[in-house]
Design a protein around this motif. Structure first.
Motif, PDB file in Angstrom:
ATOM      1  N   ALA A   1       0.860  -1.183   0.000  1.00 16.44           N
ATOM      2  CA  ALA A   1       0.000   0.000   0.000  1.00 16.44           C
ATOM      3  C   ALA A   1       0.894   1.230   0.000  1.00 16.44           C
ATOM      4  O   ALA A   1       2.067   1.162   0.389  1.00 16.44           O
ATOM      5  N   LYS A   2       0.330   2.357  -0.460  1.00 18.85           N
ATOM      6  CA  LYS A   2       1.104   3.591  -0.525  1.00 18.85           C
ATOM      7  C   LYS A   2       0.642   4.553   0.581  1.00 18.85           C
ATOM      8  O   LYS A   2      -0.557   4.672   0.835  1.00 18.85           O
ATOM      9  N   PRO A   3       1.591   5.238   1.208  1.00 20.52           N
ATOM     10  CA  PRO A   3       1.214   6.170   2.272  1.00 20.52           C
ATOM     11  C   PRO A   3       0.567   7.434   1.717  1.00 20.52           C
ATOM     12  O   PRO A   3       0.815   7.817   0.573  1.00 20.52           O
ATOM     13  N   GLU A   4      -0.244   8.069   2.524  1.00 17.15           N
ATOM     14  CA  GLU A   4      -0.818   9.366   2.165  1.00 17.15           C
ATOM     15  C   GLU A   4       0.299  10.405   2.047  1.00 17.15           C
ATOM     16  O   GLU A   4       0.258  11.302   1.207  1.00 17.15           O
ATOM     17  N   ALA A   5       1.310  10.257   2.901  1.00 20.17           N
ATOM     18  CA  ALA A   5       2.491  11.116   2.857  1.00 20.17           C
ATOM     19  C   ALA A   5       3.654  10.341   3.447  1.00 20.17           C
ATOM     20  O   ALA A   5       3.466   9.375   4.183  1.00 20.17           O
ATOM     21  N   GLY A   6       4.875  10.770   3.119  1.00 19.85           N
ATOM     22  CA  GLY A   6       6.062  10.114   3.639  1.00 19.85           C
ATOM     23  C   GLY A   6       6.576   9.034   2.704  1.00 19.85           C
ATOM     24  O   GLY A   6       6.040   8.802   1.618  1.00 19.85           O
ATOM     25  N   GLU A   7       7.632   8.333   3.146  1.00 18.08           N
ATOM     26  CA  GLU A   7       8.229   7.304   2.317  1.00 18.08           C
ATOM     27  C   GLU A   7       8.878   6.228   3.177  1.00 18.08           C
ATOM     28  O   GLU A   7       9.180   6.438   4.357  1.00 18.08           O
ATOM     29  N   VAL A   8       9.085   5.071   2.553  1.00 16.22           N
ATOM     30  CA  VAL A   8       9.764   3.940   3.184  1.00 16.22           C
ATOM     31  C   VAL A   8      11.047   3.678   2.405  1.00 16.22           C
ATOM     32  O   VAL A   8      11.035   3.639   1.164  1.00 16.22           O
ATOM     33  N   LEU A   9      12.153   3.506   3.128  1.00 16.06           N
ATOM     34  CA  LEU A   9      13.448   3.284   2.485  1.00 16.06           C
ATOM     35  C   LEU A   9      14.077   1.984   2.977  1.00 16.06           C
ATOM     36  O   LEU A   9      13.994   1.658   4.165  1.00 16.06           O
ATOM     37  N   TRP A  10      14.678   1.266   2.049  1.00 10.90           N
ATOM     38  CA  TRP A  10      15.441   0.058   2.364  1.00 10.90           C
ATOM     39  C   TRP A  10      16.883   0.333   1.963  1.00 10.90           C
ATOM     40  O   TRP A  10      17.175   0.607   0.794  1.00 10.90           O
ATOM     41  N   ASN A  11      17.769   0.301   2.946  1.00 13.29           N
ATOM     42  CA  ASN A  11      19.172   0.638   2.706  1.00 13.29           C
ATOM     43  C   ASN A  11      19.311   1.981   1.998  1.00 13.29           C
ATOM     44  O   ASN A  11      20.029   2.110   0.992  1.00 13.29           O
ATOM     45  N   HIS A  12      18.586   2.968   2.513  1.00 15.26           N
ATOM     46  CA  HIS A  12      18.659   4.370   2.077  1.00 15.26           C
ATOM     47  C   HIS A  12      18.058   4.626   0.698  1.00 15.26           C
ATOM     48  O   HIS A  12      18.212   5.715   0.155  1.00 15.26           O
ATOM     49  N   GLN A  13      17.359   3.657   0.148  1.00 13.08           N
ATOM     50  CA  GLN A  13      16.728   3.839  -1.163  1.00 13.08           C
ATOM     51  C   GLN A  13      15.236   3.587  -1.034  1.00 13.08           C
ATOM     52  O   GLN A  13      14.809   2.626  -0.401  1.00 13.08           O
ATOM     53  N   SER A  14      14.439   4.448  -1.642  1.00 18.32           N
ATOM     54  CA  SER A  14      12.986   4.278  -1.595  1.00 18.32           C
ATOM     55  C   SER A  14      12.601   2.906  -2.129  1.00 18.32           C
ATOM     56  O   SER A  14      13.095   2.476  -3.181  1.00 18.32           O
ATOM     57  N   ILE A  15      11.697   2.233  -1.433  1.00 13.31           N
ATOM     58  CA  ILE A  15      11.280   0.904  -1.887  1.00 13.31           C
ATOM     59  C   ILE A  15      10.479   0.992  -3.184  1.00 13.31           C
ATOM     60  O   ILE A  15      10.295  -0.008  -3.880  1.00 13.31           O
ATOM     61  N   ALA A  16      10.001   2.194  -3.518  1.00 19.01           N
ATOM     62  CA  ALA A  16       9.259   2.377  -4.766  1.00 19.01           C
ATOM     63  C   ALA A  16      10.189   2.415  -5.975  1.00 19.01           C
ATOM     64  O   ALA A  16       9.738   2.232  -7.113  1.00 19.01           O
ATOM     65  N   LYS A  17      11.478   2.631  -5.757  1.00 17.93           N
ATOM     66  CA  LYS A  17      12.420   2.754  -6.869  1.00 17.93           C
ATOM     67  C   LYS A  17      12.649   1.423  -7.569  1.00 17.93           C
ATOM     68  O   LYS A  17      12.723   1.355  -8.793  1.00 17.93           O
ATOM     69  N   ASP A  18      12.791   0.347  -6.788  1.00 19.76           N
ATOM     70  CA  ASP A  18      12.999  -0.988  -7.362  1.00 19.76           C
ATOM     71  C   ASP A  18      12.245  -2.007  -6.505  1.00 19.76           C
ATOM     72  O   ASP A  18      12.851  -2.736  -5.712  1.00 19.76           O
ATOM     73  N   PRO A  19      10.907  -2.050  -6.650  1.00 23.54           N
ATOM     74  CA  PRO A  19      10.097  -2.936  -5.794  1.00 23.54           C
ATOM     75  C   PRO A  19      10.498  -4.404  -5.895  1.00 23.54           C
ATOM     76  O   PRO A  19      10.464  -5.129  -4.898  1.00 23.54           O
TER      77      PRO A  19
END
Length: 215
Positions: free
Chosen positions: A65-83
């Motif tokens: 799911a996507k947040p209304e605001a904010g972001e989630v990062l895995w090892n300093h990279q947004s998880i949306a960049k390379d799901p």
């Protein structure tokens, strides 16, 4: 025979981070401005009453799911960049069993390996099932098993999956006291070997390096 969860990690420090997460369900704001960081060798226990957003938070952390605001990062990279890369390093278990009822315990474990795109030798699959009480029961259809036995198949998946990050929604549901101890032991092994774990639970958990987030 023992099954190693994984032998080593390529990176010296693994980290999952949430920055200023906000979540709305319907017309209700569940939380806003939520920050958290979990690093290698740590466990985060998310607590709160029903309806406060525990499962919603886990879904945001998994990228389901996507947040209304904010972001989630895995090892300093947004998880949306390379799901796809993120999901290869993630094991998510929801509180509903995701097992094929017409398949056996062994077939379910082998199917998970195919879906997760990794090679699972037959002897390791059997060893994982035997560890959790399936010696002689590995070829029984899942439809014949109790709720607790089904959860034990999922524990065998946790053991064999080789994921670095575990996100677990109410993993202790339907488990008797012995199975709870087995699962706590499995999570302990995972974090002691440098993995990360995030879980929700209504009960107290006995785990090393566990921190609590109250929603």
């Amino acid at each position: 025979m023992t099954v190693d969860t994984y032998s080593s990690f390529n990176k010296p420090l693994l980290m999952l981070e949430a920055r200023a997460l906000s979540c709305i369900r319907g017309e209700r704001q569940l939380f806003q401005g939520l920050n958290l960081t979990v690093t290698a060798g740590e466990c985060l226990h998310v607590r709160g009453e029903n309806g406060v957003g525990k499962t919603s938070l886990l879904r945001l952390l998994t990228g389901l799911a996507k947040p209304e605001a904010g972001e989630v990062l895995w090892n300093h990279q947004s998880i949306a960049k390379d799901p796809s890369l993120y999901h290869r390093e993630l094991l998510f278990l929801g509180h509903r069993d995701a097992l094929k009822e017409d398949l056996t315990a062994l077939e379910n474990l082998q199917l998970y390996a195919v879906l997760d795109d990794f090679h699972l030798p037959g002897d390791k699959a059997l060893a994982a099932l035997w560890r959790f009480g399936f010696r002689g029961r590995e070829n029984l259809p899942v439809s014949c098993l109790s709720a607790g036995q089904k959860r034990r198949i999922l524990m065998a998946r946790m053991l064999t999956r080789q994921a670095k990050l575990w996100i677990l929604d109410e993993p202790f549901n339907a488990l008797d006291i012995h199975a709870v101890q087995d699962l706590q032991g499995l999570i302990t092994e995972h974090v002691e070997q440098g993995g990360l774990a995030i879980l929700t639970s209504h009960q107290e958990v006995d785990l090393p390096r566990v921190r609590v987030l109250d929603l």
